[in-house]
Design a protein around this motif. Structure first.
Motif, PDB file in Angstrom:
ATOM      1  N   UNK A   5       0.339  -0.861   1.464  1.00 45.30           N
ATOM      2  CA  UNK A   5       0.581   0.434   1.496  1.00 45.30           C
ATOM      3  C   UNK A   5       1.321   0.756   0.011  1.00 45.30           C
ATOM      4  N   UNK A   6       1.959   0.067  -0.463  1.00 39.01           N
ATOM      5  CA  UNK A   6       2.751   0.316  -1.877  1.00 39.01           C
ATOM      6  C   UNK A   6       1.724   0.265  -2.820  1.00 39.01           C
ATOM      7  N   UNK A   7       0.605  -0.576  -2.877  1.00 41.71           N
ATOM      8  CA  UNK A   7      -0.267  -0.610  -3.926  1.00 41.71           C
ATOM      9  C   UNK A   7      -1.218   0.258  -3.625  1.00 41.71           C
ATOM     10  N   UNK A   8      -1.832   0.691  -2.385  1.00 39.68           N
ATOM     11  CA  UNK A   8      -2.591   1.766  -2.184  1.00 39.68           C
ATOM     12  C   UNK A   8      -1.976   3.190  -2.727  1.00 39.68           C
ATOM     13  N   UNK A   9      -0.716   3.475  -2.118  1.00 41.04           N
ATOM     14  CA  UNK A   9       0.029   4.588  -2.625  1.00 41.04           C
ATOM     15  C   UNK A   9       0.123   4.965  -3.955  1.00 41.04           C
ATOM     16  N   UNK A  10       0.250   3.730  -4.817  1.00 40.50           N
ATOM     17  CA  UNK A  10       0.215   3.864  -6.401  1.00 40.50           C
ATOM     18  C   UNK A  10      -0.947   4.433  -6.829  1.00 40.50           C
ATOM     19  N   UNK A  11      -2.281   4.109  -6.376  1.00 34.92           N
ATOM     20  CA  UNK A  11      -3.504   4.612  -6.606  1.00 34.92           C
ATOM     21  C   UNK A  11      -3.629   6.208  -6.224  1.00 34.92           C
ATOM     22  N   UNK A  12      -3.094   6.284  -4.834  1.00 32.23           N
ATOM     23  CA  UNK A  12      -3.228   7.816  -4.441  1.00 32.23           C
ATOM     24  C   UNK A  12      -2.440   8.951  -5.191  1.00 32.23           C
ATOM     25  N   UNK A 103       2.215  16.490  -0.894  1.00 28.88           N
ATOM     26  CA  UNK A 103       2.623  16.641   0.596  1.00 28.88           C
ATOM     27  C   UNK A 103       2.143  15.606   1.221  1.00 28.88           C
ATOM     28  N   UNK A 104       0.985  15.449   1.247  1.00 31.12           N
ATOM     29  CA  UNK A 104       0.437  13.922   2.151  1.00 31.12           C
ATOM     30  C   UNK A 104       1.088  12.790   1.628  1.00 31.12           C
ATOM     31  N   UNK A 105       1.462  12.477   0.356  1.00 32.18           N
ATOM     32  CA  UNK A 105       2.002  11.210   0.290  1.00 32.18           C
ATOM     33  C   UNK A 105       3.574  11.264   0.821  1.00 32.18           C
ATOM     34  N   UNK A 106       4.015  12.611   0.587  1.00 33.11           N
ATOM     35  CA  UNK A 106       5.551  12.727   1.240  1.00 33.11           C
ATOM     36  C   UNK A 106       5.435  12.504   2.702  1.00 33.11           C
ATOM     37  N   UNK A 107       4.397  12.994   3.496  1.00 37.76           N
ATOM     38  CA  UNK A 107       4.490  12.628   4.823  1.00 37.76           C
ATOM     39  C   UNK A 107       4.117  11.196   5.167  1.00 37.76           C
ATOM     40  N   UNK A 108       3.277  10.517   4.466  1.00 37.55           N
ATOM     41  CA  UNK A 108       2.968   9.185   4.457  1.00 37.55           C
ATOM     42  C   UNK A 108       4.266   8.132   4.287  1.00 37.55           C
ATOM     43  N   UNK A 109       4.912   8.672   3.031  1.00 41.92           N
ATOM     44  CA  UNK A 109       6.242   8.059   2.925  1.00 41.92           C
ATOM     45  C   UNK A 109       7.255   8.022   3.961  1.00 41.92           C
ATOM     46  N   UNK A 110       7.330   9.162   4.581  1.00 41.20           N
ATOM     47  CA  UNK A 110       8.487   9.526   5.507  1.00 41.20           C
ATOM     48  C   UNK A 110       8.279   8.722   6.829  1.00 41.20           C
ATOM     49  N   UNK A 111       7.230   8.319   7.092  1.00 44.72           N
ATOM     50  CA  UNK A 111       6.680   7.571   8.211  1.00 44.72           C
ATOM     51  C   UNK A 111       7.186   6.391   8.245  1.00 44.72           C
ATOM     52  N   UNK A 144     -11.034   6.112  -5.604  1.00 44.58           N
ATOM     53  CA  UNK A 144     -11.610   5.440  -6.357  1.00 44.58           C
ATOM     54  C   UNK A 144     -13.131   5.473  -6.762  1.00 44.58           C
ATOM     55  N   UNK A 145     -13.846   5.603  -5.614  1.00 44.61           N
ATOM     56  CA  UNK A 145     -15.404   5.686  -5.768  1.00 44.61           C
ATOM     57  C   UNK A 145     -15.593   7.308  -6.240  1.00 44.61           C
TER      58      UNK A 145
END
Length: 175
Positions: A5-12, A103-111, A144-145
């Motif tokens: 999740x940490x690595x994936x979030x860095x790309x997002x 906003x999406x990443x803030x939600x994802x992180x909050x979980x 990435x695609x």
């Protein structure tokens, strides 16, 4: 590589910045051109990413996390950007995408997702049962695609101009 999740979030988190740096302010000769019928331009791709940000990744993740009786995802309209983006500039789409992604990443992180939550399942309309981990990994690969797709579409504009170097530029001939 297993999904992290940490690595994936860095790309997002970097996708909006990458798109801004790459596309914002470019002439439409670069951003509105595509590869032919039924293909997408950089403009179309940004619109698609924005639409997905609003209707796909986080809503599907929420459905999985809720673990309600019906965990079936609504079908995703992969072509909704053609209508939703009408009349909007690329700069507007980039700004909207950045805001929505933040906003999406803030939600994802909050979980603060655990491994057991990442293993929870939902139902994709075409693939059947999928895990939250697979959904989130797909989100990263999807970004990435589409970045690669933008590079390919833009590179192909110089397909003839590169002359004999085309032999060394496989991006110019890939679909």
């Amino acid at each position: 590589m297993d999904f992290d999740l940490t690595h994936g979030s860095a790309i997002l988190a970097r996708t909006p910045t990458t798109l801004h740096a790459w596309l914002d302010g470019l002439d439409t000769a670069w951003t509105s051109v595509n590869e032919g019928p039924d293909t997408w331009s950089a403009y179309d791709i940004v619109g698609h990413l924005l639409h997905g940000e609003k209707t796909d990744w986080i809503p599907r993740a929420q459905l999985i996390l809720a673990q309600g009786d019906d965990r079936r995802f609504s079908p995703f309209d992969r072509f909704a950007q053609f209508e939703a983006s009408q009349g909007r500039s690329l700069a507007e789409l980039l700004r909207a995408f950045t805001t929505q992604r933040e906003a999406s990443l803030a939600t994802l992180c909050s979980w603060q997702l655990s491994d057991s939550q990442l293993a929870l399942r939902g139902e994709h309309p075409a693939f059947g049962e999928v895990t939250l981990r697979q959904l989130l990994a797909t989100w990263v690969a999807h970004d990435l695609g589409h970045l690669a797709q933008i590079a390919r579409v833009m590179a192909k504009q110089y397909r003839a101009a590169v002359g004999p170097w085309r032999e060394y530029l496989p991006i110019l001939d890939r679909g």
